[in-house]
Write a protein that holds these residues in place. Structure first.
Motif, PDB file in Angstrom:
ATOM      1  N   LEU A 194       0.613   3.274   3.080  1.00 34.67           N
ATOM      2  CA  LEU A 194       1.115   2.711   4.318  1.00 34.67           C
ATOM      3  C   LEU A 194       2.531   2.197   4.149  1.00 34.67           C
ATOM      4  O   LEU A 194       2.962   1.306   4.842  1.00 34.67           O
ATOM      5  CB  LEU A 194       0.196   1.574   4.787  1.00 34.67           C
ATOM      6  CG  LEU A 194      -1.242   1.980   5.073  1.00 34.67           C
ATOM      7  CD1 LEU A 194      -2.074   0.760   5.410  1.00 34.67           C
ATOM      8  CD2 LEU A 194      -1.312   2.991   6.188  1.00 34.67           C
ATOM      9  N   ARG A 210      -5.847  -3.955   2.457  1.00 35.51           N
ATOM     10  CA  ARG A 210      -4.543  -4.306   1.893  1.00 35.51           C
ATOM     11  C   ARG A 210      -4.010  -5.576   2.496  1.00 35.51           C
ATOM     12  O   ARG A 210      -4.339  -5.922   3.593  1.00 35.51           O
ATOM     13  CB  ARG A 210      -3.527  -3.167   2.106  1.00 35.51           C
ATOM     14  CG  ARG A 210      -3.952  -1.836   1.519  1.00 35.51           C
ATOM     15  CD  ARG A 210      -4.168  -1.926   0.030  1.00 35.51           C
ATOM     16  NE  ARG A 210      -4.223  -0.629  -0.578  1.00 35.51           N
ATOM     17  CZ  ARG A 210      -5.132  -0.247  -1.469  1.00 35.51           C
ATOM     18  NH1 ARG A 210      -6.101  -1.057  -1.806  1.00 35.51           N
ATOM     19  NH2 ARG A 210      -5.081   0.931  -2.020  1.00 35.51           N
ATOM     20  N   SER A 231       0.842  -1.187   0.000  1.00 31.38           N
ATOM     21  CA  SER A 231       0.000   0.000   0.000  1.00 31.38           C
ATOM     22  C   SER A 231       0.874   1.231   0.000  1.00 31.38           C
ATOM     23  O   SER A 231       1.621   1.451   0.942  1.00 31.38           O
ATOM     24  CB  SER A 231      -0.909  -0.004   1.222  1.00 31.38           C
ATOM     25  OG  SER A 231      -1.540   1.246   1.357  1.00 31.38           O
ATOM     26  N   ARG A 287      -3.791  -1.304   7.818  1.00 32.96           N
ATOM     27  CA  ARG A 287      -3.643  -1.967   6.519  1.00 32.96           C
ATOM     28  C   ARG A 287      -4.816  -2.912   6.263  1.00 32.96           C
ATOM     29  O   ARG A 287      -5.363  -2.976   5.158  1.00 32.96           O
ATOM     30  CB  ARG A 287      -2.321  -2.739   6.475  1.00 32.96           C
ATOM     31  CG  ARG A 287      -1.975  -3.318   5.114  1.00 32.96           C
ATOM     32  CD  ARG A 287      -0.660  -4.073   5.191  1.00 32.96           C
ATOM     33  NE  ARG A 287       0.460  -3.179   5.469  1.00 32.96           N
ATOM     34  CZ  ARG A 287       1.099  -2.489   4.531  1.00 32.96           C
ATOM     35  NH1 ARG A 287       0.715  -2.592   3.276  1.00 32.96           N
ATOM     36  NH2 ARG A 287       2.102  -1.709   4.840  1.00 32.96           N
ATOM     37  N   GLY A 337      -2.612   5.110  10.565  1.00 36.36           N
ATOM     38  CA  GLY A 337      -1.768   4.433   9.575  1.00 36.36           C
ATOM     39  C   GLY A 337      -1.328   5.357   8.460  1.00 36.36           C
ATOM     40  O   GLY A 337      -0.214   5.236   7.933  1.00 36.36           O
ATOM     41  N   SER A 382      -0.767  -7.310   7.248  1.00 40.39           N
ATOM     42  CA  SER A 382      -2.134  -6.929   7.560  1.00 40.39           C
ATOM     43  C   SER A 382      -2.591  -7.667   8.806  1.00 40.39           C
ATOM     44  O   SER A 382      -2.405  -8.874   8.931  1.00 40.39           O
ATOM     45  CB  SER A 382      -3.040  -7.278   6.373  1.00 40.39           C
ATOM     46  OG  SER A 382      -4.379  -6.966   6.670  1.00 40.39           O
TER      47      SER A 382
END
Length: 225
Positions: free
Chosen positions: A156, A225, A153, A220, A182, A163
């Motif tokens: 992030l 993600r 991501s 996340r 985040g 995740s």
């Protein structure tokens, strides 16, 4: 593979470029889940066969619970993924890109029966082909979409973390706060990030640097993600 990209703005004002999953990818996930349930039924059937009529009753109770609630529990507690969806790289989200909720997951899965009619998800397939976002009837009723999971991501990128699904259902306000952390924590000093993450210790179970990592992992997960 039938799919398409959709920019979706979350309630936090974050624009997510989601890739909507088409019927082929969703069918692959469904087949994996069907195989998993079939194996589970086989094991349960063999185990309960030694209990006579009582075993048969218990088997049908387990069959009912697994058939109706297996996808719901998986989607809520596993970031929108059943084992089949995880294997196919798919995830269920709400229309605004936020994590699927209990009510939405329950609604979309209860309507699987209608989607299945008249046979082999005939109504569901027709609905997906007529929908811009490949939604079956359950998705239309619940306000959900099924998307491809993307690795990494850019928002992030400050955190090299996996995740991490939240340990319990969160309110929309809490989800917004975690996603905002985040998004912004990489701009804070390490001390400030750890200070803020410590406030979420009741949720993460950790303070300091480990708390930052776990909170970033939840962010996340929340953005799919």
């Amino acid at each position: 593979m039938l799919d398409t990209a959709r920019p979706i703005e979350t309630p936090e004002g974050i624009t997510l470029d989601l890739r909507i999953a088409g019927p082929v990818a969703r069918a692959q996930a469904w087949l994996v889940d069907v195989l998993i349930r079939a194996v589970a039924y086989l094991v349960l059937g063999i185990g309960f066969s030694f209990l006579g009529r009582a075993g048969m009753g218990l088997f049908f109770i387990c069959l009912f619970l697994v058939e109706w609630f297996y996808p719901v529990f998986c989607e809520v507690f596993w970031s929108g993924q059943t084992p089949g969806k995880k294997a196919a790289g798919l995830r269920v989200l709400l229309d605004d890109g936020s994590p699927v909720t209990w009510s939405a997951s329950l609604a979309r899965n209860l309507l699987l029966t209608v989607d299945f009619l008249p046979f082999l998800y005939g109504f569901g397939l027709i609905s997906m082909l007529l929908s811009r976002d490949f939604k079956r009837l359950g998705d239309l009723a619940a306000g959900t979409v099924v998307v491809h999971v993307r690795k990494g991501s850019p928002r992030l990128r400050h955190f090299d973390v996996e995740s991490l699904p939240p340990p319990c259902p969160l309110s929309l306000e809490d989800q917004r706060a975690i996603i905002a952390f985040g998004e912004r924590a990489g701009t804070f000093s390490p001390q400030r990030a750890e200070e803020l993450a410590t406030l979420a210790e009741p949720l993460t179970g950790f303070q300091g640097a480990e708390g930052v990592k776990r909170l970033a992992g939840m962010a996340r997960a929340l953005v799919g993600r």
